[in-house]
Design a protein around this motif. Structure first.
Motif, PDB file in Angstrom:
ATOM      1  N   PHE A 198     -18.358  70.001   1.708  1.00  0.00           N
ATOM      2  CA  PHE A 198     -18.342  71.470   1.761  1.00  0.00           C
ATOM      3  C   PHE A 198     -19.431  72.042   0.868  1.00  0.00           C
ATOM      4  O   PHE A 198     -20.223  72.891   1.279  1.00  0.00           O
ATOM      5  N   GLY A 199     -19.475  71.583  -0.376  1.00  0.00           N
ATOM      6  CA  GLY A 199     -20.367  72.184  -1.356  1.00  0.00           C
ATOM      7  C   GLY A 199     -21.832  72.097  -1.001  1.00  0.00           C
ATOM      8  O   GLY A 199     -22.595  73.048  -1.211  1.00  0.00           O
ATOM      9  N   ALA A 200     -22.263  70.957  -0.443  1.00  0.00           N
ATOM     10  CA  ALA A 200     -23.687  70.743  -0.171  1.00  0.00           C
ATOM     11  C   ALA A 200     -24.224  71.690   0.892  1.00  0.00           C
ATOM     12  O   ALA A 200     -25.397  72.069   0.843  1.00  0.00           O
ATOM     13  N   ILE A 201     -23.401  72.081   1.856  1.00  0.00           N
ATOM     14  CA  ILE A 201     -23.878  73.023   2.869  1.00  0.00           C
ATOM     15  C   ILE A 201     -23.588  74.460   2.442  1.00  0.00           C
ATOM     16  O   ILE A 201     -24.370  75.381   2.730  1.00  0.00           O
ATOM     17  N   ALA A 202     -22.491  74.676   1.710  1.00  0.00           N
ATOM     18  CA  ALA A 202     -22.166  76.028   1.253  1.00  0.00           C
ATOM     19  C   ALA A 202     -23.223  76.565   0.309  1.00  0.00           C
ATOM     20  O   ALA A 202     -23.535  77.761   0.321  1.00  0.00           O
ATOM     21  N   VAL A 203     -23.807  75.687  -0.521  1.00  0.00           N
ATOM     22  CA  VAL A 203     -24.821  76.143  -1.466  1.00  0.00           C
ATOM     23  C   VAL A 203     -26.070  76.617  -0.732  1.00  0.00           C
ATOM     24  O   VAL A 203     -26.777  77.535  -1.197  1.00  0.00           O
ATOM     25  N   VAL A 204     -26.357  76.043   0.442  1.00  0.00           N
ATOM     26  CA  VAL A 204     -27.505  76.487   1.243  1.00  0.00           C
ATOM     27  C   VAL A 204     -27.181  77.806   1.945  1.00  0.00           C
ATOM     28  O   VAL A 204     -27.979  78.760   1.911  1.00  0.00           O
ATOM     29  N   ILE A 205     -26.024  77.872   2.574  1.00  0.00           N
ATOM     30  CA  ILE A 205     -25.648  79.057   3.351  1.00  0.00           C
ATOM     31  C   ILE A 205     -25.555  80.299   2.473  1.00  0.00           C
ATOM     32  O   ILE A 205     -25.927  81.402   2.873  1.00  0.00           O
ATOM     33  N   THR A 206     -25.048  80.144   1.243  1.00  0.00           N
ATOM     34  CA  THR A 206     -24.865  81.289   0.352  1.00  0.00           C
ATOM     35  C   THR A 206     -26.029  81.496  -0.602  1.00  0.00           C
ATOM     36  O   THR A 206     -26.022  82.457  -1.374  1.00  0.00           O
ATOM     37  N   GLY A 207     -27.010  80.599  -0.576  1.00  0.00           N
ATOM     38  CA  GLY A 207     -28.104  80.691  -1.532  1.00  0.00           C
ATOM     39  C   GLY A 207     -27.672  80.395  -2.953  1.00  0.00           C
ATOM     40  O   GLY A 207     -28.307  80.827  -3.917  1.00  0.00           O
ATOM     41  N   GLY A 208     -26.563  79.631  -3.098  1.00  0.00           N
ATOM     42  CA  GLY A 208     -26.076  79.260  -4.424  1.00  0.00           C
ATOM     43  C   GLY A 208     -25.227  80.322  -5.092  1.00  0.00           C
ATOM     44  O   GLY A 208     -24.999  80.260  -6.303  1.00  0.00           O
ATOM     45  N   ASN A 209     -24.732  81.302  -4.312  1.00  0.00           N
ATOM     46  CA  ASN A 209     -23.894  82.369  -4.863  1.00  0.00           C
ATOM     47  C   ASN A 209     -22.491  81.840  -5.150  1.00  0.00           C
ATOM     48  O   ASN A 209     -21.730  81.520  -4.233  1.00  0.00           O
ATOM     49  N   LEU A 210     -22.117  81.768  -6.431  1.00  0.00           N
ATOM     50  CA  LEU A 210     -20.850  81.170  -6.839  1.00  0.00           C
ATOM     51  C   LEU A 210     -19.636  81.879  -6.248  1.00  0.00           C
ATOM     52  O   LEU A 210     -18.694  81.225  -5.777  1.00  0.00           O
ATOM     53  N   ILE A 211     -19.640  83.189  -6.263  1.00  0.00           N
ATOM     54  CA  ILE A 211     -18.495  83.949  -5.753  1.00  0.00           C
ATOM     55  C   ILE A 211     -18.278  83.657  -4.280  1.00  0.00           C
ATOM     56  O   ILE A 211     -17.154  83.389  -3.828  1.00  0.00           O
ATOM     57  N   ARG A 212     -19.344  83.682  -3.520  1.00  0.00           N
ATOM     58  CA  ARG A 212     -19.240  83.427  -2.079  1.00  0.00           C
ATOM     59  C   ARG A 212     -18.820  81.988  -1.802  1.00  0.00           C
ATOM     60  O   ARG A 212     -18.031  81.722  -0.893  1.00  0.00           O
ATOM     61  N   MET A 213     -19.358  81.044  -2.573  1.00  0.00           N
ATOM     62  CA  MET A 213     -18.982  79.645  -2.374  1.00  0.00           C
ATOM     63  C   MET A 213     -17.497  79.431  -2.644  1.00  0.00           C
ATOM     64  O   MET A 213     -16.817  78.708  -1.910  1.00  0.00           O
ATOM     65  N   LEU A 214     -16.981  80.072  -3.690  1.00  0.00           N
ATOM     66  CA  LEU A 214     -15.555  79.948  -3.992  1.00  0.00           C
ATOM     67  C   LEU A 214     -14.694  80.535  -2.877  1.00  0.00           C
ATOM     68  O   LEU A 214     -13.688  79.936  -2.472  1.00  0.00           O
ATOM     69  N   ILE A 215     -15.091  81.698  -2.381  1.00  0.00           N
ATOM     70  CA  ILE A 215     -14.327  82.331  -1.294  1.00  0.00           C
ATOM     71  C   ILE A 215     -14.353  81.453  -0.046  1.00  0.00           C
ATOM     72  O   ILE A 215     -13.310  81.207   0.589  1.00  0.00           O
ATOM     73  N   LEU A 216     -15.530  80.973   0.314  1.00  0.00           N
ATOM     74  CA  LEU A 216     -15.650  80.108   1.495  1.00  0.00           C
ATOM     75  C   LEU A 216     -14.876  78.807   1.290  1.00  0.00           C
ATOM     76  O   LEU A 216     -14.284  78.268   2.237  1.00  0.00           O
ATOM     77  N   GLY A 217     -14.871  78.302   0.055  1.00  0.00           N
ATOM     78  CA  GLY A 217     -14.135  77.076  -0.237  1.00  0.00           C
ATOM     79  C   GLY A 217     -12.639  77.256  -0.060  1.00  0.00           C
ATOM     80  O   GLY A 217     -11.954  76.390   0.499  1.00  0.00           O
ATOM     81  N   ILE A 218     -12.121  78.376  -0.535  1.00  0.00           N
ATOM     82  CA  ILE A 218     -10.691  78.654  -0.386  1.00  0.00           C
ATOM     83  C   ILE A 218     -10.315  78.791   1.081  1.00  0.00           C
ATOM     84  O   ILE A 218      -9.290  78.267   1.538  1.00  0.00           O
ATOM     85  N   ILE A 219     -11.175  79.470   1.846  1.00  0.00           N
ATOM     86  CA  ILE A 219     -10.890  79.674   3.277  1.00  0.00           C
ATOM     87  C   ILE A 219     -10.964  78.370   4.054  1.00  0.00           C
ATOM     88  O   ILE A 219     -10.142  78.114   4.955  1.00  0.00           O
ATOM     89  N   SER A 220     -11.934  77.520   3.717  1.00  0.00           N
ATOM     90  CA  SER A 220     -12.178  76.327   4.531  1.00  0.00           C
ATOM     91  C   SER A 220     -11.384  75.104   4.100  1.00  0.00           C
ATOM     92  O   SER A 220     -11.300  74.128   4.859  1.00  0.00           O
ATOM     93  N   THR A 221     -10.789  75.117   2.915  1.00  0.00           N
ATOM     94  CA  THR A 221     -10.013  73.956   2.461  1.00  0.00           C
ATOM     95  C   THR A 221      -8.926  73.542   3.454  1.00  0.00           C
ATOM     96  O   THR A 221      -8.764  72.347   3.733  1.00  0.00           O
ATOM     97  N   PRO A 222      -8.155  74.475   4.033  1.00  0.00           N
ATOM     98  CA  PRO A 222      -7.160  74.062   5.035  1.00  0.00           C
ATOM     99  C   PRO A 222      -7.774  73.368   6.245  1.00  0.00           C
ATOM    100  O   PRO A 222      -7.159  72.456   6.812  1.00  0.00           O
ATOM    101  N   LEU A 223      -8.978  73.783   6.642  1.00  0.00           N
ATOM    102  CA  LEU A 223      -9.652  73.131   7.773  1.00  0.00           C
ATOM    103  C   LEU A 223      -9.865  71.655   7.479  1.00  0.00           C
ATOM    104  O   LEU A 223      -9.524  70.784   8.300  1.00  0.00           O
ATOM    105  N   TYR A 224     -10.422  71.348   6.316  1.00  0.00           N
ATOM    106  CA  TYR A 224     -10.655  69.954   5.941  1.00  0.00           C
ATOM    107  C   TYR A 224      -9.337  69.183   5.857  1.00  0.00           C
ATOM    108  O   TYR A 224      -9.233  68.037   6.308  1.00  0.00           O
ATOM    109  N   MET A 225      -8.317  69.812   5.309  1.00  0.00           N
ATOM    110  CA  MET A 225      -7.049  69.127   5.078  1.00  0.00           C
ATOM    111  C   MET A 225      -6.309  68.824   6.381  1.00  0.00           C
ATOM    112  O   MET A 225      -5.776  67.729   6.582  1.00  0.00           O
ATOM    113  N   TYR A 226      -6.292  69.801   7.291  1.00  0.00           N
ATOM    114  CA  TYR A 226      -5.586  69.596   8.556  1.00  0.00           C
ATOM    115  C   TYR A 226      -6.294  68.578   9.449  1.00  0.00           C
ATOM    116  O   TYR A 226      -5.649  67.769  10.122  1.00  0.00           O
TER     117      TYR A 226
END
Length: 460
Positions: free
Chosen positions: A341-369
Motif C-alpha cells: 500500500f505505502g509504496a504506491i500511496a506515496v506516489v499517488i499523494t505526492g508523499g502527503n502524510l494526511i492523505r496517505m493515512l486516510i487512504l490507508g484506513i479506507i483500503s485496509t479492509p480491501l487488503y484484509m478481505y
C-alpha cells in the motif's frame, strides 16, 4: 523445457541483489558506458537493494513482535496467519509452471516496446513471481491453467502501462531519472487515485500538505526523522503493553530505521544516474522523439520518510480492523507493515502524510478481505508442494498482498468462462470504468508533472 527451468531456477537463486546488478551492467555496456563506470554503477545498485532490504527486515522484525504481543493480550482467534511476502513468494516459485512466466513477460515487454505501446523496459525479473502468484490464485478459483496465464499476461500489460502513467511523478518525488515502477503493487493506484481525487473536494483536507519537510518546519526537532520514529515506536510499544526496556528499544529501532532509509535511498541515485544518462543518449540517437526508461522494483521509493511514518501509524489500525471487521479471517503478522500500500500511496499523494493515512484506513479492509478470500488457495498450494508445514485447521495468507483488487476482480472475471457470471461481470465492468477514469486522469497528471520538470530544468 528442463534446461529452461534449470536456468530460471539458477537466476532465482541469485536473488534480486545480485541479478539486477548483472542486468544493469549488461545494459550499461550496451549503451556504451566504460566497463569501470558500468560496473561501479551496477554494484552500487546491488548495494542499494541489499542495504534497503536489511533496513526493511530490521524494521519489520522490530514491529512484528509488538503486533504479536497485542494479539496475545486480546486473545484473537483468527484462522489465517499472515506470513508476509517471503513465504508466499517461495510458494509461488514452487508452482510447477512458474518458470513459464519469464518468457511471457519478456516477449510482451519487447512487443509493446516495438509497437510504441510502452516506453518502459522492465528489468525487474525477480518480481515475475507476482504474476506467478496471480496465476496460482486464478487457477485456484477457476481450475484452468489457460485462464491463469491469460490473467497473468494481462497483469504484465497493465504493469507496463502503469509505469508509463507514473514515470514523471516518480521523478518529481525521488529525483532519480530514467526509472519507473512496473510492479503489481502499482495497480492499486486504480483504486487509490480516485479516492485521493475525492479528497480534493473535502474542505480542510484539500488544503493540507503535510510531508516530513513540512513537519520539520511546523514541529522543529519533533519533525526530524529520528525523533518522529522514536515517538511512533514508543506509541506502538505502549499499544502492545511492552515494559520500559522493550518500549525504549522499539523506540530507538524505529528511530534508526527512519534515519537510515533516506541514507540508503541516495545509493539508488548514485547507481542509476550514470546509467540513465548513458541510456538516454544512446536511445536519442537511435529512436529520436522517444523517451525510454527502466522499470525497477519498488525499494527506490523507500527513501520517502512519509511512507514509513504512515505504515507504522497504520499498525494499530490494521490490528483494530482485524478485530472488528466482520468475516475477517486474517491474523496480521508478517505483513503488518503494508509496504504494497505505502509504496504506491506515496506516489499517488505526492508523499502527503494526511492523505496517505486516510487512504490507508479506507483500503485496509480491501487488503484484509482479499487475503481472507485467497487464504485457502495459498494454503492448498503450500500443502501440495510441501514447502511449509501447516498445522491442521490453520490457514496461511498474506495481508499486504499486491494489487488485491486486480487479483480478486480478474479471478472472478475469469470464472465467467466457467459459466459463473456473478460477481465477476459487475466487478469487471466497475474495474474497467475505474481504469478508464484512472488512465485519463493520470495522463493529465503526467503532463502537468512533465511541465513542472521542464520549467525547473530551464530555470537551472
Amino acid at each position: 523445457m528442463a534446461v529452461l527451468k534449470s536456468i530460471v531456477q539458477y537466476i532465482l537463486n541469485l536473488g534480486p541483489g545480485v541479478f539486477l546488478p548483472i542486468i544493469m551492467l549488461i545494459i550499461g555496456l550496451i549503451v556504451r558506458m566504460k566497463f569501470s563506470k558500468a560496473f561501479s554503477a551496477a554494484l552500487t545498485l546491488g548495494v542499494a537493494f541489499v542495504g534497503m532490504n536489511v533496513i526493511i527486515n530490521f524494521m519489520t522484525g522490530a514491529v512484528s513482535p509488538a503486533a504479536q504481543s497485542f494479539v496475545k493480550y486480546t486473545g484473537l482467534k483468527l484462522t489465517a496467519l499472515d506470513l508476509g511476502w517471503t513465504p508466499v513468494s517461495a510458494i509461488s516459485w514452487a508452482w510447477p509452471y512458474a518458470f513459464l512466466m519469464f518468457p511471457i513477460q519478456i516477449v510482451i515487454n519487447l512487443i509493446m516496446l516495438a509497437f510504441n505501446w510502452t516506453d518502459c523496459l522492465n528489468v525487474d525479473m525477480w518480481n515475475v513471481w507476482n504474476k506467478v502468484l496471480t496465476c496460482v490464485l486464478v487457477q485456484g478459483v477457476t481450475g484452468s491453467l489457460t485462464l491463469a496465464f491469460i490473467v497473468g499476461a494481462i497483469e504484465v500489460v497493465l504493469e507496463l502501462k502503469n509505469a508509463d502513467l507514473l514515470h514523471n511523478q516518480i521523478y518529481e518525488l525521488t529525483k532519480i531519472p530514467g526509472i519507473s515502477l512496473p510492479h503489481a503493487l502499482g495497480l492499486t493506484a486504480v483504486v487509490l487515485a480516485p479516492l485521493n481525487r475525492l479528497l480534493d473536494f473535502i474542505p480542510g483536507i484539500n488544503k493540507i500538505k503535510l510531508d516530513p519537510e513540512t513537519l520539520k518546519d511546523k514541529l522543529g526537532i519533533f519533525g526530524e526523522n529520528h525523533i518522529l520514529g522514536f515517538i511512533i515506536g514508543v506509541l506502538i510499544a505502549l499499544f502492545a503493553r511492552y515494559n520500559l526496556k522493550d518500549t525504549l528499544t522499539l523506540g530507538v529501532s524505529a528511530a534508526a530505521a527512519l534515519t537510515l532509509f533516506p541514507m540508503a535511498a541516495t545509493l539508488f541515485i548514485q547507481a542509476l544516474l550514470p546509467i540513465s544518462d548513458a541510456a538516454g543518449e544512446f536511445m536519442k540517437k537511435r529512436f529520436p522523439g522517444r523517451e525510454f526508461y527502466i522499470g525497477l522494483d519498488w525499494p527506490f521509493l523507500a527513501g520517502q520518510s512519509s511512507l514509513w511514518v504512515t505504515l507504522i501509524l497504520l499498525v494499530p489500525v490494521t490490528l483494530a480492523m482485524a478485530i472488528i471487521l466482520p468475516g475477517n479471517r486474517v491474523l496480521p503478522f508478517g505483513g503488518i507493515l503494508n509496504i504494497c500500500f505505502g509504496a504506491i500511496a506515496v506516489v499517488i499523494t505526492g508523499g502527503n502524510l494526511i492523505r496517505m493515512l486516510i487512504l490507508g484506513i479506507i483500503s485496509t479492509p480491501l487488503y484484509m478481505y482479499v487475503a481472507s478470500y485467497f487464504a485457502p488457495m495459498i494454503t492448498n498450494l503450500a500443502k501440495t508442494i510441501n514447502t511449509i508445514k501447516i498445522p491442521a485447521g490453520q490457514l496461511i495468507t498474506w495481508n499486504g498482498m499486491e494489487a488485491p483488487e486486480f487479483r480478486y476482480v480478474f479471478s472472478m472475471a475469469a470464472n465467467m468462462f466457467k459459466g459463473v457470471l456473478l460477481p465477476g461481470l459487475p466487478l469487471l465492468i466497475i474495474y474497467v470504468l475505474l481504469y478508464w477514469w484512472y488512465f485519463k486522469y493520470m495522463v493529465k497528471k503526467e503532463k502537468e508533472a512533465a511541465e513542472r520538470i521542464n520549467a525547473t530544468q530551464n530555470v537551472q
